[in-house]
Design an enzyme around this catalytic site. Structure first.
Site, short mmCIF file in Angstrom:
data_model
loop_
_atom_site.label_atom_id
_atom_site.label_comp_id
_atom_site.label_asym_id
_atom_site.label_seq_id
_atom_site.Cartn_x
_atom_site.Cartn_y
_atom_site.Cartn_z
N ASP A 194 20.88 -4.28 1.13
CA ASP A 194 20.45 -4.10 2.51
C ASP A 194 18.94 -4.13 2.68
O ASP A 194 18.45 -4.27 3.79
CB ASP A 194 20.99 -2.79 3.07
N CYS B 189 -33.23 -15.86 -8.70
CA CYS B 189 -32.51 -15.14 -7.64
C CYS B 189 -31.12 -14.81 -8.15
O CYS B 189 -30.60 -13.72 -7.97
CB CYS B 189 -32.39 -15.99 -6.38
N CYS C 71 -33.70 -19.98 -6.35
CA CYS C 71 -33.76 -20.47 -7.72
C CYS C 71 -32.95 -19.60 -8.64
O CYS C 71 -32.34 -18.63 -8.23
CB CYS C 71 -35.22 -20.50 -8.20
N ASP D 50 15.83 -6.56 -1.47
CA ASP D 50 17.03 -7.24 -1.95
C ASP D 50 17.05 -8.71 -1.53
O ASP D 50 17.88 -9.47 -2.03
CB ASP D 50 18.29 -6.57 -1.39
N ASP E 214 24.06 -3.09 -4.59
CA ASP E 214 22.83 -2.32 -4.57
C ASP E 214 23.24 -0.88 -4.27
O ASP E 214 24.21 -0.64 -3.57
CB ASP E 214 21.93 -2.86 -3.46
#
Lengths: 76, 903
Positions: B652, B28, B25, B656, B451
């Site tokens: 690499d 709880c 209920c 990337d 990069d």
């Protein structure tokens, strides 16, 4: 909501019938036999209370006075 | 180290769901919620009675699933033994992998189907050509056509069906592509041929040979499909990147629950679980360190080559590798929510959002198709209004002839052959180009984004400085430290050992070796207590570092990592470790500049480190984009693209991958992660950045050849369009015929293939890019070659014509004229096996023909005023009837006799 009010009204009175008890925590009507079978009962100041489930029983055990206070409105 | 971990918003509360047993209920519900909420680290909790679930939001740095479960138990309830599989389980590795391999299977099936259709179509075309062009008098051409009709029709719709579908798709938007041209051209050939086969007399009555173009329609379909197959073979799998990414994930995790450790499937891990990560393990999911510390190699995700020390409260990312030391982490993100899954998602989205490059052949077709249709319509009109009778048939024939000849079959070979030779040439020096679209895109690049880590730098830590305190010998310092570092497996240690090995140092005896994960190592080397580690470690040991702090700070500012050394409790020196710039990087940048490319550098590193590297390779600081979070790299590329640039990204790392997929051309430097290679369009094996310029140069050269090829593919056919229109008709009586169409196909195919082979002479070696640049000399060379090919083609055509003439002149010549429904020489005598040329002139105002009854294919029609020619040979001696097959003409007296004597 209607149900809730009914329950609130009757919670501190004697159980509705011999078979049915009232859970003081949530206000649900509980079958005494099955509650007893599942150990969902507690004694407080000489009165046996029946519960719908473990939660209510544990809540009651933590602080019975809070639920027996006439101003308490069950959660449901 | 990238700065993203500190301010990462992903460490906000996580949500876990616990299935609860025994609730009856609302009280709880209240009770469990109350118990959960008072647990430290729980931000919020809500319990649902109907679904029997508790949803708990908690701070993963403080509490996890175990704490939440304990709270539920304290409230007097049980959590169901096995948690339901994490929300979003459909996004787990296994299901993604299934999805991906289904795609691959589909692609493979399509590729096989294309090859099958191409080979069947080409084989059929060859057989049809043999049947059509072999002179024979056994089977009448009209009967043979009925036989050829079936395979040609099958090819037209089975192998050619895709052209109709594609043409329909393009047509709905009002566009025309190469598919449209193929669909229209082959359909015209097929429809005309079917008509000729079914109603040869209609064509015959128009004074035309009932010739079909079934060979054209099938060979065009066959060659274009062959080209498609060649192209798709070079293309490879685009979904490979995703498969590789998924492969990075750990498959199991060592979960600690209720104090029990067990290996479980990754899909069973839910947020809040405690997981043990042992040395060498992959971190299973994203989370925070709850206990212990270790150095984690995150290079695959961040590109950062130096492992990052993680201790309690630090974030760890799934799929990174734990180097040494063991720790317990608390899962925060699982399934679709992990950093890796988000990269998969980014790659998928980037690949999906990339607008397909409109192929050159399609761009030409877009303009060419409407023009051809217009020209064909005009042709029809002119023939219909001003042409000879029967006007409708002749006008339709001319119309169809224009459409047929407009579809060059070498068009299908123009791009694939150039791509095959170009990619093959690139492969010789380690430039792997993924298919034609990549090549076409690479040739149009104007901006290159490099990069930093692994592209311009080696991507591997190396000792840049050994700084001993005054009075200490640097060789001695290196000897002591390297001897100790041999025992450690830390990459920084490896760099020191590598340096020591060059001088054959680092072999001193070591005792009492001890590693403190993430902080340093110590031991007794050659009788001295040696400690190597972070500045903090030395501070904790109470060692004064003041002598070298200035040097250390300066090195750190340049992006170097500093390792401090203490010997016998006193500062002995320090090592600075950096990721050195590749020797070829500066030249590579210079070359790209010389090619007119704008060069940018992109890195997650701090601005000062980035600018230090940029200065070394010659990239101005306003072209340096620093401090970019891994997840934002593709957004950066997108921004550059939004400025109208065509961007190539060179990188690499796995981080990337989305940027590589996003860029117009992704170029992976081959020392990098497989995922980067899979996500890219071009891979440079070996990691020499100078190959970037070579790859772009090669692509430009290839595109040039493709353009020339397309020109030659179209040129011969375009030249024949006026012939098909009937421009030569008034003077020579010549219109398009299957032999001319086949000749154009052969010539254009030869031009295209030989021109593609010229790409073999391009010099793509790194550093030789200058030779690829095109000056006036190159223009002349290209022009001269193409003219030579044209001349050879004409010579071949002339040779064939000359041979034909020669054969004619060596044959017996017979002239026959038809006038007033009579043959001028009705009775002829020839020898069996002798080649005879009949020149048939029609002086009547109606169509006549001259044919030998009972001998197939000895039949020559002529329109009024026309002179037609027929070469034939009859092998069987006897007496044959000559007649005009036009109904009624034989009865009117157009008959004769042909006597064939034994040789």
């Amino acid at each position: 909501m209607d149900k809730h009010l009914n329950m609130a009204h009757g919670h501190d009175q004697a159980p509705v019938s011999d078979d049915a008890g009232l859970d003081p925590v949530c206000g649900m009507t509980v079958d005494k036999a099955s509650a007893s079978a599942r150990e969902l009962v507690a004694e407080h100041e000489g009165i046996t209370y029946y519960f719908c489930g473990r939660g209510c029983k544990l809540e009651f055990g933590d602080d019975p006075g809070r639920f027996l206070d006439p101003s308490y409105i069950p959660a449901m | 180290m990238p700065a993203e971990s500190a301010a990462d918003p992903r460490l906000l509360p996580i949500e876990i769901v616990l299935p609860i047993e025994g609730m009856t209920c609302a009280s709880c519900v209240n009770r469990i919620e109350r118990f959960l909420k008072k647990t430290p680290g729980v931000a919020d909790a809500s319990v649902n009675l109907a679904t029997e679930r508790a949803t708990v939001r908690l701070d993963p740095g403080v509490a996890g699933r175990d704490e939440a479960v304990a709270a539920v138990r304290a409230a007097g309830y049980e959590v169901k033994p096995e948690a339901a599989v994490a929300a979003g389980a459909e996004g787990t590795a296994a299901s993604l992998a299934d999805e991906v391999s289904a795609d691959d299977l589909d692609r493979e099936r399509l590729q096989r189907q294309t090859l099958l259709q191409a080979s069947v179509a080409i084989a059929a075309a060859v057989l049809i050509m043999i049947a059509m062009f072999t002179p024979q008098t056994v089977v009448a051409m009209m009967d043979l056509n009925k036989l050829i009709l079936w395979p040609a029709t099958f090819i037209q719709f089975w192998a050619g069906g895709r052209f109709y579908r594609a043409a329909w798709r393009a047509g709905r938007h009002g566009g025309a592509t190469m598919d449209t041209l193929v669909a229209v051209g082959t359909s015209a050939a097929w429809v005309y041929s079917v008509f000729v086969t079914m109603y040869p007399e209609v064509i015959h009555l128009a004074g035309l040979h009932p010739e079909t173009y079934f060979d054209s329609s099938t060979i065009i379909i066959g060659l274009i499909l062959l080209g498609r197959w060649l192209e798709s073979r070079a293309k490879g799998r685009t979904t490979g990147a995703i498969r590789r990414l998924i492969g990075l994930q750990a498959t199991t995790a060592r979960r600690i629950r209720d104090g029990v450790e067990e290996d479980v499937e990754l899909s069973l891990v839910v947020p809040g679980d405690l997981l043990r990560v042992r040395p060498g393990d992959r971190v299973p999911v994203d989370g925070v360190v709850a206990e212990g510390s270790s150095a984690v190699d995150e290079s695959m995700l961040t590109g950062e080559p130096i492992p990052v020390t993680k201790s309690v409260g630090d974030e760890v990312i799934g799929a990174t590798i734990n180097t040494s030391g063991s720790f317990v982490m608390r899962a925060v993100h699982v399934g679709r929510d992990t950093a890796l899954a988000r990269i998969v998602d980014l790659v998928q989205r980037a690949q999906g959002s990339k607008a397909p490059i409109q192929k050159l052949a399609d761009r030409i077709s877009e303009i060419f198709v409407p023009i051809v249709l217009l020209v064909a319509a005009l042709t029809f009109l002119v023939w219909f209004l001003g042409g000879p009778e029967p006007r409708v048939t002749l006008a339709l024939t001319a119309f169809i002839g224009v459409v047929i000849i407009a579809c060059p079959c070498a068009m299908g070979l123009a791009t694939p052959t150039a791509i095959m030779v170009g990619t093959g040439k690139g492969a010789e020096v380690g430039i792997l180009i993924r298919g034609g679209e990549a090549l076409e895109a690479a040739g149009r690049i104007d901006t290159v984004v490099l990069d930093k880590t692994g592209t311009l730098t080696l991507g591997r830590p190396a000792v840049s400085q050994v700084l001993p305190v005054p009075g200490t010998d640097s060789r001695r310092l290196l000897d002591l430290v390297a001897s100790l570092e041999v025992r450690s497996e830390h990459p920084l240690g490896e760099a020191i050992v590598r340096l020591a090995r060059e001088d054959e140092l680092g072999f001193l005896p070591v005792e009492a070796f001890e590693a403190q994960a993430g902080r340093g190592i110590k031991g007794r080397v050659d009788g001295h207590d040696v400690t190597i580690g972070s500045g903090r470690l030395l501070d904790e040991l109470g060692i004064d570092r003041a002598a070298l702090t200035a040097d250390a700070d300066a090195a750190a500012a340049q992006g170097a990592t500093v390792s401090w050394v203490a010997v016998d409790g006193a500062l002995a020196g320090l090592f600075t470790i950096t990721d050195p710039v590749k020797a070829e990087s500066a030249e590579a940048v210079r070359q790209m500049r010389a090619m007119g490319l704008e060069v940018w550098m992109l890195t997650g590193d701090g601005r000062r480190t980035a600018e230090a590297v940029a200065a070394q390779v010659g990239i101005p600081s306003d072209h340096v984009i620093a401090e970019v979070l891994p997840a934002d790299k593709d957004a950066t590329i997108e921004r550059l693209q939004a400025e109208g640039r065509r961007v190539a990204m060179v990188g690499d790392g796995i981080n990337d991958a989305p940027a590589l997929a996003r860029a117009d051309v992704g170029i992976a430097i081959g020392t990098g992660a497989d995922v980067a290679i899979e996500a890219s369009d071009v891979t440079l094996v070996g990691g020499d950045p100078r190959l970037v310029a070579s790859a772009i140069g090669l692509s430009r050269a290839t595109i040039r050849v493709i353009r020339q090829n397309l020109f030659w593919a179209f040129a011969y056919n375009v030249l024949l369009i006026p012939v098909a229109m009937g421009v030569l008709y008034p003077a020579f009586g010549v219109t398009l015929n299957p032999a001319l169409a086949a000749g154009a196909m052969a010539l254009s195919s030869v031009s295209v293939v030989t021109n593609s082979l010229r790409l073999r002479t391009v010099d793509v070696r790194p550093g030789h890019v200058r030779a690829m640049r095109r000056g006036p000399l190159g223009l002349i060379r290209d022009g001269a070659f193409l003219i030579v090919i044209g001349v050879i083609a004409l010579a071949v055509a002339g040779g064939v014509l000359a041979a034909d003439r020669a054969l004619d002149s060596s044959s017996r010549q017979i002239a026959v004229t038809a006038s007033s429904f009579r043959f001028s020489t009705p009775d002829l005598t020839i020898r069996a096996g002798e080649w005879v040329v009949v020149t048939f002139t029609n002086d009547d105002p109606v169509v006549h023909d001259w044919s030998v009854e009972g001998v197939a294919n000895v039949d020559v029609p002529a329109r009024p005023g026309q002179t037609a020619k027929l070469r034939f040979v009859i092998d069987t001696p006897g007496t044959y009837r000559i007649l005009c097959t036009i109904p009624g003409h034989a009865e009117a007296g157009m008959v004769g006799t042909l006597v064939v004597n034994a040789p």
